[in-house]
Design an enzyme around this catalytic site. Sequence first.
Site, PDB file in Angstrom:
ATOM      1  N   TRP A 117     -12.002  -1.536  -8.008  1.00 54.72           N
ATOM      2  CA  TRP A 117     -12.697  -1.124  -9.246  1.00 54.72           C
ATOM      3  C   TRP A 117     -13.304   0.262  -9.107  1.00 54.72           C
ATOM      4  O   TRP A 117     -13.654   0.891 -10.115  1.00 54.72           O
ATOM      5  CB  TRP A 117     -13.818  -2.125  -9.588  1.00 54.72           C
ATOM      6  N   SER A 173      -7.843  -5.322  -5.220  1.00 53.94           N
ATOM      7  CA  SER A 173      -8.959  -5.823  -4.405  1.00 53.94           C
ATOM      8  C   SER A 173     -10.274  -5.696  -5.165  1.00 53.94           C
ATOM      9  O   SER A 173     -10.366  -4.954  -6.155  1.00 53.94           O
ATOM     10  CB  SER A 173      -9.047  -5.032  -3.091  1.00 53.94           C
ATOM     11  N   THR A 174     -11.283  -6.404  -4.672  1.00 53.63           N
ATOM     12  CA  THR A 174     -12.613  -6.303  -5.301  1.00 53.63           C
ATOM     13  C   THR A 174     -13.155  -4.878  -5.177  1.00 53.63           C
ATOM     14  O   THR A 174     -14.058  -4.495  -5.916  1.00 53.63           O
ATOM     15  CB  THR A 174     -13.612  -7.294  -4.653  1.00 53.63           C
ATOM     16  N   GLU A 175     -12.605  -4.118  -4.246  1.00 53.34           N
ATOM     17  CA  GLU A 175     -13.054  -2.731  -4.052  1.00 53.34           C
ATOM     18  C   GLU A 175     -12.273  -1.747  -4.929  1.00 53.34           C
ATOM     19  O   GLU A 175     -12.697  -0.602  -5.100  1.00 53.34           O
ATOM     20  CB  GLU A 175     -12.896  -2.317  -2.575  1.00 53.34           C
ATOM     21  N   ASP A 193       0.831  -1.206   0.000  1.00 51.92           N
ATOM     22  CA  ASP A 193       0.000   0.000   0.000  1.00 51.92           C
ATOM     23  C   ASP A 193       0.871   1.264   0.000  1.00 51.92           C
ATOM     24  O   ASP A 193       2.000   1.256   0.498  1.00 51.92           O
ATOM     25  CB  ASP A 193      -0.913  -0.018   1.233  1.00 51.92           C
ATOM     26  N   GLY A 194       0.313   2.339  -0.558  1.00 49.07           N
ATOM     27  CA  GLY A 194       0.982   3.646  -0.497  1.00 49.07           C
ATOM     28  C   GLY A 194       1.578   4.118  -1.810  1.00 49.07           C
ATOM     29  O   GLY A 194       2.272   5.133  -1.838  1.00 49.07           O
ATOM     30  N   HIS A 241       2.476   3.256  -9.000  1.00 50.38           N
ATOM     31  CA  HIS A 241       2.230   1.831  -9.293  1.00 50.38           C
ATOM     32  C   HIS A 241       3.387   1.242 -10.101  1.00 50.38           C
ATOM     33  O   HIS A 241       3.776   0.097  -9.911  1.00 50.38           O
ATOM     34  CB  HIS A 241       0.914   1.662 -10.048  1.00 50.38           C
ATOM     35  N   LEU A 274       9.678 -21.073  -4.730  1.00 44.73           N
ATOM     36  CA  LEU A 274       8.736 -20.111  -4.138  1.00 44.73           C
ATOM     37  C   LEU A 274       7.405 -20.076  -4.899  1.00 44.73           C
ATOM     38  O   LEU A 274       7.393 -20.009  -6.132  1.00 44.73           O
ATOM     39  CB  LEU A 274       9.362 -18.708  -4.184  1.00 44.73           C
TER      40      LEU A 274
HETATM   41  C1  IPE Z   1      -5.652  -2.597  -0.272  1.00 44.32           C
HETATM   42  O1  IPE Z   1      -5.244  -1.279  -0.385  1.00 44.32           O
HETATM   43  C2  IPE Z   1      -5.629  -3.272  -1.607  1.00 44.32           C
HETATM   44  C3  IPE Z   1      -4.323  -3.493  -2.204  1.00 44.32           C
HETATM   45  C4  IPE Z   1      -3.170  -3.187  -1.679  1.00 44.32           C
HETATM   46  C5  IPE Z   1      -4.342  -4.127  -3.485  1.00 44.32           C
HETATM   47  P1  IPE Z   1      -6.280  -0.079  -0.568  1.00 44.32           P
HETATM   48  O2  IPE Z   1      -5.478   1.131  -0.695  1.00 44.32           O
HETATM   49  O3  IPE Z   1      -7.228  -0.389  -1.658  1.00 44.32           O
HETATM   50  O4  IPE Z   1      -7.081  -0.146   0.815  1.00 44.32           O
HETATM   51  P2  IPE Z   1      -7.908   0.995   1.551  1.00 44.32           P
HETATM   52  O5  IPE Z   1      -8.900   1.535   0.562  1.00 44.32           O
HETATM   53  O6  IPE Z   1      -6.947   2.041   1.990  1.00 44.32           O
HETATM   54  O7  IPE Z   1      -8.540   0.306   2.719  1.00 44.32           O
HETATM   55  C1  IPE Z   2      -1.541   0.229  -3.315  1.00 42.36           C
HETATM   56  O1  IPE Z   2      -1.297   1.597  -3.347  1.00 42.36           O
HETATM   57  C2  IPE Z   2      -1.765  -0.349  -4.675  1.00 42.36           C
HETATM   58  C3  IPE Z   2      -3.147  -0.760  -4.943  1.00 42.36           C
HETATM   59  C4  IPE Z   2      -4.160  -0.668  -4.135  1.00 42.36           C
HETATM   60  C5  IPE Z   2      -3.402  -1.313  -6.247  1.00 42.36           C
HETATM   61  P1  IPE Z   2      -2.484   2.649  -3.400  1.00 42.36           P
HETATM   62  O2  IPE Z   2      -2.838   2.914  -4.807  1.00 42.36           O
HETATM   63  O3  IPE Z   2      -3.616   2.203  -2.538  1.00 42.36           O
HETATM   64  O4  IPE Z   2      -1.788   3.916  -2.781  1.00 42.36           O
HETATM   65  P2  IPE Z   2      -2.413   4.922  -1.743  1.00 42.36           P
HETATM   66  O5  IPE Z   2      -2.890   4.107  -0.568  1.00 42.36           O
HETATM   67  O6  IPE Z   2      -3.541   5.617  -2.426  1.00 42.36           O
HETATM   68  O7  IPE Z   2      -1.299   5.825  -1.371  1.00 42.36           O
HETATM   69 MG    MG Z   3      -4.045   2.441  -0.600  1.00 44.17          MG
END
Ligand code: IPE
Ligand code: IPE
Ligand code: MG
Length: 255
Positions: free
Chosen positions: A84, A80-82, A35-36, A52, A146
């Site tokens: 989208w 994630s499913t969310e 994340d991030g 990304h 792995l």
């Molecule tokens: C979780 O991160 C999904 C992935 C890393 C693929 P998100 O950035 O989508 O999660 P929320 O929205 O902060 O909970």
């Molecule tokens: C994680 O990074 C990658 C995916 C969820 C695909 P984010 O895109 O969620 O990055 P932030 O959380 O918005 O910084």
């Molecule tokens: Mg995120």
Amino acid sequence: MPIKFPFTKSKKQTLNRTLGLDYDHIPKHVAIIMDGNGRWAKNKGMPRIAGHKEGMSVVKRIVRHASDLGLHVLTLYAFSTENWKRPKNEVDFLMKLPVDFLGTYLPELIERNVQVQTIGDVSLLPPHTRKAINEAIEKTSKNNGLILNFALNYGSRFEMVHAVKEIAEKVEKGDISSDEVNEDLFSSHLYTSDLLEPDLLIRTSGEQRLSNFLLWQLAYSEFWFTEVFWPDFDESHFEKALCDYQNRKRRYGGI
Ligand code: IPE
Ligand code: IPE
Ligand code: MG
């Protein structure tokens, strides 16, 4: 002096010694919520997709390192499913990443004896994404190093509801009785049926939540959080997480 990567064997041993990592007791299954990426890019005045792209090169490095350390399974939450819900240009970019990633990295994965797997409903991914993934799964299916397990269009609640539906159908048809429904049977209907449960969950970027990731499978996993954004995550952070894991005492409800 900062340690440079990729490192030679002797540098690796130095790093392990510095951090105190016990090379013989590496956790078998590590799951990562990467994340991030978006915030990393924003901080640099770049578009989210630049985060990304950078995140993808970190995936390569961490996979290499996980394979060097002898991990059995590395599960990476990639979409994630969310997710989208995000703007179309970002979703499109994320759906192209597996194509770019495997286009450049599949030969190395094959050479490293890595086996690619996925969890999640990949049938809903665009054809070019599915094609790249299926090719990687096929070409690495005989590998026994792995397991690189990508969670793609993965949502734990969907996974569990799907499992319940399959089990309910079996009961309805009379294939099994409701008495036979137990934790093992339920687990066997999840995407992760063939995998050990994660020993360690890592989440980058300072968020401390699961975001619908492996809710059942993480019941007794150790959690490790870092403020570091995924594009800045490196081998030394990974080893620190493993090290901290090695200093935890897993009790599973016992004493
Ligand atoms: C979780 O991160 C999904 C992935 C890393 C693929 P998100 O950035 O989508 O999660 P929320 O929205 O902060 O909970
Ligand atoms: C994680 O990074 C990658 C995916 C969820 C695909 P984010 O895109 O969620 O990055 P932030 O959380 O918005 O910084
Ligand atoms: Mg995120």
